[in-house]
Design a protein around this motif. Structure first.
Motif, PDB file in Angstrom:
ATOM      1  N   ASP A 115      23.905  13.555  18.129  1.00  0.00           N
ATOM      2  CA  ASP A 115      24.158  14.993  17.998  1.00  0.00           C
ATOM      3  C   ASP A 115      24.071  15.482  16.554  1.00  0.00           C
ATOM      4  N   VAL A 116      24.418  14.607  15.603  1.00  0.00           N
ATOM      5  CA  VAL A 116      24.488  14.985  14.187  1.00  0.00           C
ATOM      6  C   VAL A 116      23.771  13.912  13.384  1.00  0.00           C
ATOM      7  N   VAL A 117      22.919  14.307  12.425  1.00  0.00           N
ATOM      8  CA  VAL A 117      22.193  13.314  11.624  1.00  0.00           C
ATOM      9  C   VAL A 117      22.507  13.516  10.140  1.00  0.00           C
ATOM     10  N   VAL A 118      22.913  12.421   9.481  1.00  0.00           N
ATOM     11  CA  VAL A 118      23.100  12.429   8.027  1.00  0.00           C
ATOM     12  C   VAL A 118      22.175  11.379   7.436  1.00  0.00           C
ATOM     13  N   VAL A 120      33.233  14.430  14.996  1.00  0.00           N
ATOM     14  CA  VAL A 120      32.417  13.280  15.402  1.00  0.00           C
ATOM     15  C   VAL A 120      33.348  12.132  15.794  1.00  0.00           C
ATOM     16  N   ASP A 121      33.150  11.559  16.974  1.00  0.00           N
ATOM     17  CA  ASP A 121      34.024  10.447  17.373  1.00  0.00           C
ATOM     18  C   ASP A 121      33.303   9.103  17.447  1.00  0.00           C
ATOM     19  N   VAL A 122      31.974   9.111  17.461  1.00  0.00           N
ATOM     20  CA  VAL A 122      31.206   7.858  17.428  1.00  0.00           C
ATOM     21  C   VAL A 122      30.162   7.973  16.315  1.00  0.00           C
ATOM     22  N   ARG A 159      31.349  14.158  19.578  1.00  0.00           N
ATOM     23  CA  ARG A 159      29.934  14.099  19.226  1.00  0.00           C
ATOM     24  C   ARG A 159      29.597  12.764  18.571  1.00  0.00           C
ATOM     25  N   THR A 160      28.341  12.363  18.718  1.00  0.00           N
ATOM     26  CA  THR A 160      27.854  11.121  18.116  1.00  0.00           C
ATOM     27  C   THR A 160      27.021  11.464  16.891  1.00  0.00           C
TER      28      THR A 160
END
Ligand code: CTP
Ligand code: MG
Length: 226
Positions: A47-50, A96-98, A2-3
């Motif tokens: 895909d994921v937001v921080v 998360v990979d990217v 996931r990015t």
């Protein structure tokens, strides 16, 4: 695989001189941070937001962003940008990979830039930065005396989002001295010998830093903008 997108938004905005932290300053009725995240998520590569928020503003940021991003993690930032990015990285899920790191202050960065940065990381680069040509002549100066005029054809200005292999960025940030004033995540990779590639940036990815930048952003959002 996931990015993730990490958005440092915890700065005070001293040079802008507003009464609020810069990421929360309104532009055409919405905070800079909201503009930034609308464009980032429109790219469809995140895909994921921080979001790394100013001290005491986590709840405000969560409610501002709930109509914009379905699921967002909000953490408190630190004294320097580097501290804030590290706080964001520590909140990331393991799968998360990217990772993209994107300044809230580059609030008008078009979605395409996110797409091309992620593609370049997925093509094998440890670090990727969007760049634009430098239009001014740049000189090195000390004691108000010119030491050297740099060859402009070799110079670029670096923007965000910057993209990284997640394991490399995590390791670089954990190894760095806390409180050090790195203004650029890619520079931290370069210092450790990692290769950083470039992709074309976009003029609209300029950073809102001073009051004049906010006027430019307002003009770009007006119906008469070119
Ligand atoms: N940033 C952060 N934490 C900090 C400092 C900066 O998250 N301790 C973020 C800012 O919110 C901004 C981005 O990093 O989105 C780029 O920093 P900059 O433009 O320098 O913003 P500020 O530090 O807020 O501005 P100034 O330096 O004028 O105070
Ligand atoms: Mg700053």
């Amino acid at each position: 695989m996931r990015t993730a997108l990490v958005v440092p938004a915890a700065g005070r905005g001293d040079r802008l001189g507003a009464s609020r932290p810069k990421a929360l300053v309104p532009l055409a009725g919405e905070p800079l941070l909201v503009h930034a995240l609308r464009r980032a998520t429109a790219s469809d590569v995140v895909d994921v937001v921080v979001v790394v928020a100013p001290l005491g503003a986590c709840d405000e940021v969560r409610s501002l962003l709930s109509p914009v991003v379905a699921d967002v993690l909000v953490v408190t930032g630190g004294a320097e940008r580097q501290d804030s990015v590290r706080a964001g990285l520590r909140a990331l899920p393991e799968d998360v990979d990217v990772v993209l790191v994107h300044d809230a202050a580059r609030c008008l960065t078009p979605p395409d830039v996110f797409t091309s940065v992620v593609a370049a990381v997925r093509a094998g680069a440890a670090g990727v930065v969007p760049v634009v040509p430098v239009s001014d002549t740049v000189k090195r100066v000390a004691d108000r005396t010119v030491l050297e005029t740099l060859d402009r054809s070799e110079l670029v200005a670096v923007q965000t989002p910057q993209g990284f292999a997640a394991d490399v960025l995590r390791a670089v940030h954990e190894a760095a001295v806390p409180g050090a004033a790195a203004t650029d995540d890619a520079g931290m990779l370069e210092a450790l010998g990692h290769t950083v590639r470039t992709v074309p940036g976009d003029e609209r990815a300029f950073k809102v830093t001073r009051p004049l930048d906010l006027l430019l952003a307002q003009a770009l959002l007006s119906p008469e903008a070119p």
